[in-house]
Design a protein around this motif. Structure first.
Motif, PDB file in Angstrom:
ATOM      1  N   UNK A   1       0.861  -1.180   0.000  1.00  0.00           N
ATOM      2  CA  UNK A   1       0.000   0.000   0.000  1.00  0.00           C
ATOM      3  C   UNK A   1       0.900   1.232   0.000  1.00  0.00           C
ATOM      4  N   UNK A   2       0.667   2.140  -0.943  1.00  0.00           N
ATOM      5  CA  UNK A   2       1.566   3.270  -1.160  1.00  0.00           C
ATOM      6  C   UNK A   2       0.829   4.576  -0.900  1.00  0.00           C
ATOM      7  N   UNK A   3       1.474   5.459  -0.109  1.00  0.00           N
ATOM      8  CA  UNK A   3       0.931   6.784   0.178  1.00  0.00           C
ATOM      9  C   UNK A   3       1.392   7.796  -0.866  1.00  0.00           C
ATOM     10  N   UNK A   4       0.684   8.913  -0.919  1.00  0.00           N
ATOM     11  CA  UNK A   4       1.091  10.092  -1.698  1.00  0.00           C
ATOM     12  C   UNK A   4       1.309   9.776  -3.178  1.00  0.00           C
ATOM     13  N   UNK A   5       0.444   8.888  -3.710  1.00  0.00           N
ATOM     14  CA  UNK A   5       0.483   8.580  -5.140  1.00  0.00           C
ATOM     15  C   UNK A   5      -0.896   8.892  -5.723  1.00  0.00           C
ATOM     16  N   UNK A   6      -1.218  10.158  -5.930  1.00  0.00           N
ATOM     17  CA  UNK A   6      -2.563  10.556  -6.349  1.00  0.00           C
ATOM     18  C   UNK A   6      -2.844  10.225  -7.812  1.00  0.00           C
ATOM     19  N   UNK A   7      -4.099  10.445  -8.192  1.00  0.00           N
ATOM     20  CA  UNK A   7      -4.494  10.305  -9.594  1.00  0.00           C
ATOM     21  C   UNK A   7      -3.591  11.192 -10.449  1.00  0.00           C
ATOM     22  N   UNK A   8      -3.153  10.673 -11.576  1.00  0.00           N
ATOM     23  CA  UNK A   8      -2.270  11.423 -12.464  1.00  0.00           C
ATOM     24  C   UNK A   8      -0.806  11.133 -12.266  1.00  0.00           C
ATOM     25  N   UNK A   9      -0.444  10.378 -11.224  1.00  0.00           N
ATOM     26  CA  UNK A   9       0.961  10.029 -10.995  1.00  0.00           C
ATOM     27  C   UNK A   9       1.477   9.135 -12.105  1.00  0.00           C
ATOM     28  N   UNK A  10       2.740   9.390 -12.553  1.00  0.00           N
ATOM     29  CA  UNK A  10       3.415   8.529 -13.512  1.00  0.00           C
ATOM     30  C   UNK A  10       4.244   7.523 -12.722  1.00  0.00           C
ATOM     31  N   UNK A  11       4.365   6.293 -13.238  1.00  0.00           N
ATOM     32  CA  UNK A  11       5.068   5.282 -12.458  1.00  0.00           C
ATOM     33  C   UNK A  11       5.613   4.156 -13.330  1.00  0.00           C
ATOM     34  N   UNK A  12       6.532   3.390 -12.734  1.00  0.00           N
ATOM     35  CA  UNK A  12       7.091   2.202 -13.363  1.00  0.00           C
ATOM     36  C   UNK A  12       7.830   1.406 -12.305  1.00  0.00           C
ATOM     37  N   UNK A  13       8.473   0.307 -12.722  1.00  0.00           N
ATOM     38  CA  UNK A  13       9.104  -0.604 -11.774  1.00  0.00           C
ATOM     39  C   UNK A  13      10.522  -0.938 -12.209  1.00  0.00           C
ATOM     40  N   UNK A  14      11.312  -1.397 -11.262  1.00  0.00           N
ATOM     41  CA  UNK A  14      12.654  -1.897 -11.550  1.00  0.00           C
ATOM     42  C   UNK A  14      13.000  -2.954 -10.509  1.00  0.00           C
ATOM     43  N   UNK A  15      13.983  -3.785 -10.848  1.00  0.00           N
ATOM     44  CA  UNK A  15      14.397  -4.860  -9.944  1.00  0.00           C
ATOM     45  C   UNK A  15      15.387  -4.367  -8.897  1.00  0.00           C
ATOM     46  N   UNK A  16      15.652  -3.079  -8.839  1.00  0.00           N
ATOM     47  CA  UNK A  16      16.583  -2.518  -7.867  1.00  0.00           C
ATOM     48  C   UNK A  16      16.680  -1.025  -8.049  1.00  0.00           C
ATOM     49  N   UNK A  17      17.775  -0.454  -7.577  1.00  0.00           N
ATOM     50  CA  UNK A  17      17.959   0.995  -7.665  1.00  0.00           C
ATOM     51  C   UNK A  17      18.326   1.408  -9.086  1.00  0.00           C
ATOM     52  N   UNK A  18      17.597   2.375  -9.638  1.00  0.00           N
ATOM     53  CA  UNK A  18      17.892   2.948 -10.948  1.00  0.00           C
ATOM     54  C   UNK A  18      17.640   4.448 -10.854  1.00  0.00           C
ATOM     55  N   UNK A  19      17.971   5.146 -11.911  1.00  0.00           N
ATOM     56  CA  UNK A  19      17.661   6.575 -12.002  1.00  0.00           C
ATOM     57  C   UNK A  19      16.469   6.724 -12.950  1.00  0.00           C
ATOM     58  N   UNK A  20      15.245   6.890 -12.434  1.00  0.00           N
ATOM     59  CA  UNK A  20      14.046   6.847 -13.283  1.00  0.00           C
ATOM     60  C   UNK A  20      13.993   7.933 -14.343  1.00  0.00           C
ATOM     61  N   UNK A  21      14.660   9.034 -14.136  1.00  0.00           N
ATOM     62  CA  UNK A  21      14.633  10.099 -15.138  1.00  0.00           C
ATOM     63  C   UNK A  21      15.458   9.740 -16.364  1.00  0.00           C
TER      64      UNK A  21
ATOM     65  N   UNK B   1      16.425   6.163 -17.156  1.00  0.00           N
ATOM     66  CA  UNK B   1      16.301   4.781 -17.601  1.00  0.00           C
ATOM     67  C   UNK B   1      14.836   4.434 -17.865  1.00  0.00           C
ATOM     68  N   UNK B   2      14.639   3.458 -18.775  1.00  0.00           N
ATOM     69  CA  UNK B   2      13.296   2.973 -19.030  1.00  0.00           C
ATOM     70  C   UNK B   2      12.896   2.028 -17.905  1.00  0.00           C
ATOM     71  N   UNK B   3      11.879   2.419 -17.146  1.00  0.00           N
ATOM     72  CA  UNK B   3      11.345   1.550 -16.107  1.00  0.00           C
ATOM     73  C   UNK B   3      10.487   0.463 -16.739  1.00  0.00           C
ATOM     74  N   UNK B   4      10.190  -0.574 -15.978  1.00  0.00           N
ATOM     75  CA  UNK B   4       9.303  -1.633 -16.455  1.00  0.00           C
ATOM     76  C   UNK B   4       7.859  -1.163 -16.330  1.00  0.00           C
ATOM     77  N   UNK B   5       7.146  -1.217 -17.436  1.00  0.00           N
ATOM     78  CA  UNK B   5       5.740  -0.826 -17.424  1.00  0.00           C
ATOM     79  C   UNK B   5       4.907  -1.836 -16.655  1.00  0.00           C
ATOM     80  N   UNK B   6       3.913  -1.337 -15.958  1.00  0.00           N
ATOM     81  CA  UNK B   6       2.907  -2.194 -15.334  1.00  0.00           C
ATOM     82  C   UNK B   6       2.065  -2.819 -16.438  1.00  0.00           C
ATOM     83  N   UNK B   7       2.002  -4.161 -16.558  1.00  0.00           N
ATOM     84  CA  UNK B   7       1.144  -4.764 -17.591  1.00  0.00           C
ATOM     85  C   UNK B   7      -0.311  -4.347 -17.464  1.00  0.00           C
ATOM     86  N   UNK B   8      -0.698  -3.850 -16.283  1.00  0.00           N
ATOM     87  CA  UNK B   8      -2.086  -3.459 -16.038  1.00  0.00           C
ATOM     88  C   UNK B   8      -2.270  -1.931 -16.048  1.00  0.00           C
TER      89      UNK B   8
END
Length: 678
Positions: A73-93, A95-102
């Motif tokens: 459960x994640x706080x402070x992630x309102x509607x309109x937030x951009x997001x992605x995933x990684x298997x560890x520490x990366x610089x999101x600005x 690198x290409x993050x992993x898209x949520x399949x959903x």
């Protein structure tokens, strides 16, 4: 580096491993708090990176892991937030993050693909699905952009968009034509393949999905795109609402057989980085490709099935979609051994699911893998694109005619009659009726109807593949000259053949599918694989409409509603006779020998009904000469009167309304279809 924050549990709230993607938390303000769940069974940790509107990047390692799902459960992630995933520490600005399949929307404004947290609300008010019975359905396959990009009555700022399709001028065309559903080429978020980018070309058709829950933003109007993903989504929903108000269903062409990640060593964007060997089908250490697109989603994996079903339900429940056409659907029915199984869990689940069983499910019943042709073998609850029907009509009206014109022979009448009667040899054995046959002469893939009668070979040079792409088995006929010509006789013959093909399609039992533009005389200048042509080759030219073809198509669809209204929706029970009756030019039932005789080119089809009445008579004269045809009689009953209603001959209005009695002869023009009302 990005600030890393720690996971927080909000009071008694706990995270869930379902549903996958972003969902409302059990507790907390759903406007700012969200439950995040991602299936990545082989990753030891998964970090969520997100950027709220007007805020800096934040990161959180999802703290829970249940049955292969990372969640928290994640706080402070309102509607309109951009997001992605990684298997560890990366610089999101950077690198290409992993898209949520959903992901419900995909944004690339900063040069990287990111999911967007969305709000699902929309004012549907009194929207109601038309629920057109298969029996009354007429499908119109179209591309969102190409359909309206050049339409002069649609405001320029919304041409080529979801809003453009919903404009009154477009809806007027569809309703006056007589179609009941638009089948849209892929509107799921998709990408251009690398080889196309290298050539400076786009994937215009869109069969390269990157998001199964996200609409393609480029198909929204400029104003909606500027307003953001929510406006794009709302414009799409508004389009569906307005089409429904006009009684028109919306069917989506969906591509669950492969993804835009391409070949194994192309860039990792989503599934490959989350669970490559579970999402994709492998043979040894290589992708097993049954799609010809570089990768194949493995439908022997339950989570792949779940993703497809969740996506389908989402589009029905959130966007009010009325049906789906499944690209390369055989791939979706392949088991762990890569064999097609008509009772595959996905195929059965889709047709029996509480949400999906009420919508139209249409297969493209082939792929490029072993034993890939499966027309007629999909289970009850599905309809199939009928390539048998397509080939039979092209053979009868074009390939055979070309052979005869060159001094050869044509085929017999049996294949034509089988197509006209719903291809019973294909569908009855699997317990389905002729309404499981989606009949077509053309589709987005291949020649347009106008090009089918004007070209013997493909002309795909604009695709920059040296004309190697596209089918060489077109069953087309140029009528003596390749491509454009000013020869009036050839133009007349081509138009006649095109009308014959359209009329046969519309009058056949089953569900007709028209390709957008065929009713207008649309040409692609011989390109039979215009998948990368986002230009005038693919767009409909509303300034060059073949008015005769348009009027013929409208007229034939009206006659279909009138003539086939009493036809049964299932095959007659064993021991009963068919409600279609067949006669030769002399008005006598055809003998077995006549069915197979290539010189027989006249067929009379009498349309009966369960109550024993006769609705109409359709006469096919596929000879090069005018023919005296004796109209069939009713046996021992009194003489029947036939009213001349329509002919594909250009001169048909001259005799409209006259009556001919059974047993009398009527002179029918060469190479025409003539329709009588009984």
């Amino acid at each position: 580096m990005t600030e890393i924050i720690s996971a927080k549990v909000l009071g008694a709230a706990t995270s869930r491993a379902f549903p996958l993607g972003l969902s409302a938390p059990l507790q907390g303000d759903p406007a700012r708090v969200v439950n995040v769940a991602v299936w990545a069974p082989e990753l030891t940790e998964l970090v969520l990176y997100f950027k709220a509107p007007d805020a800096d990047w934040q990161a959180i390692t999802l703290p829970e892991f249940s049955d292969g799902v990372h969640h928290g459960v994640v706080e402070n992630m309102p509607i309109g937030s951009r997001y992605g995933f990684a298997a560890g520490d990366v610089e999101p600005a950077d690198e290409q993050l992993l898209l949520d399949p959903y992901a419900r929307a995909i944004d690339d404004a900063e040069g990287k693909l990111l999911g967007v947290r969305m709000f699902s609300g929309f004012d549907w008010s009194d929207d109601s699905a038309p629920h057109i019975p298969w029996r009354d359905s007429v499908i119109y396959e179209a591309h969102i952009k190409g359909l309206t990009q050049l339409h002069p009555e649609i405001p320029e700022e919304i041409r080529g968009s979801y809003a453009g399709l919903a404009h009154p001028a477009m809806i007027k065309h569809l309703t006056e034509l007589g179609v009941t559903a638009v089948e849209l080429l892929p509107i799921h978020a998709h990408l251009d393949e690398q080889h196309l980018r290298d050539a400076g070309l786009p994937n215009y058709w869109g069969y390269n999905t990157i998001g199964y829950f996200a609409p393609q933003a480029s198909y929204a109007s400029a104003a909606a795109r500027a307003a953001g993903p929510q406006a794009v989504q709302d414009e799409f929903k508004g389009m569906v609402k307005l089409l429904h108000a006009a009684g028109i269903e919306v069917i989506l062409d969906v591509v669950y057989n492969h993804t835009a990640e391409g070949k194994r060593f192309e860039p990792t964007l989503s599934w490959r980085g989350l669970a490559e060997k579970r999402y994709y089908r492998f043979h040894d250490d290589h992708y097993l490709d049954t799609t010809g697109c570089g990768n194949t989603l493995d439908f022997s994996e339950p989570k792949v099935i779940q993703m497809a079903l969740d996506s389908l339900r989402y589009w029905v429940e959130e966007f009010h979609i009325d049906g789906f056409r499944f690209d390369l659907a055989v791939t979706l029915g392949r088991d762990a051994a890569n064999n097609f199984n008509p009772q595959h869990p996905f195929l059965v689940a889709a047709s029996t699911d509480r949400v999906l069983s009420g919508v139209k499910l249409i297969s493209e019943p082939w792929d490029v893998g072993h034993d890939g042709w499966q027309t007629g073998r999909f289970p009850v609850g599905w309809a199939d694109w009928n390539d048998h029907f397509r080939d039979s009509l092209r053979d009868f009206w074009l390939a055979d005619q070309a052979s005869i014109a060159a001094g050869g022979n044509g085929g017999g009448l049996a294949r034509l009659a089988d197509a006209l009667s719903g291809s019973s040899r294909l569908f009855a054995a699997s317990g389905r009726s002729q309404l499981a046959s989606v009949n077509m002469v053309t589709a987005h893939d291949g020649f347009t109807l106008a090009d089918l009668v004007a070209y013997n070979g493909k002309h795909n040079e604009d695709n920059r593949e040296e004309n190697r792409d596209g089918s060489d088995n077109n069953r087309s006929w140029n009528h003596g000259v390749e491509g454009a010509t000013d020869d009036a006789a050839i133009l007349s013959a081509r138009a006649q053949s095109a009308r014959n093909l359209m009329a046969t399609l519309i009058l056949s039992l089953g569900v007709p599918m028209l390709t957008a533009g065929d009713e207008l005389g649309k040409t692609q200048r011989g390109n039979n694989n215009a998948y990368c042509q986002d230009n005038e080759i693919s767009w409909l030219d509303w300034s060059a409409v073949d008015e005769t073809m348009l009027l013929t198509t409208r007229r034939m669809l009206r006659l279909r509603r009138e003539y086939l209204s009493a036809q049964p929706s299932t095959y007659p029970a064993r021991g009963e006779t068919s409600y279609l009756h067949w006669f030769d030019a002399s008005g006598q039932p055809l003998s077995p020998e006549q069915w197979q005789d290539g010189s027989q080119r006249v067929l009379q089809m009498l349309l009966g009904s369960p109550d024993g009445l006769t609705d109409g008579l359709v006469v096919f004269n596929a000879t090069a000469s005018d023919v005296e045809v004796t109209l069939p009689g009713p046996g021992d009953e009194p003489s029947r009167q036939y009213e001349y209603r329509f002919s594909t001959s250009a001169s048909y209005p001259k005799g409209q309304g006259r009556e001919v009695s059974s047993g009398q002869t009527d002179l029918l023009a060469a190479n025409t279809i003539t329709i009588y009302r009984a």
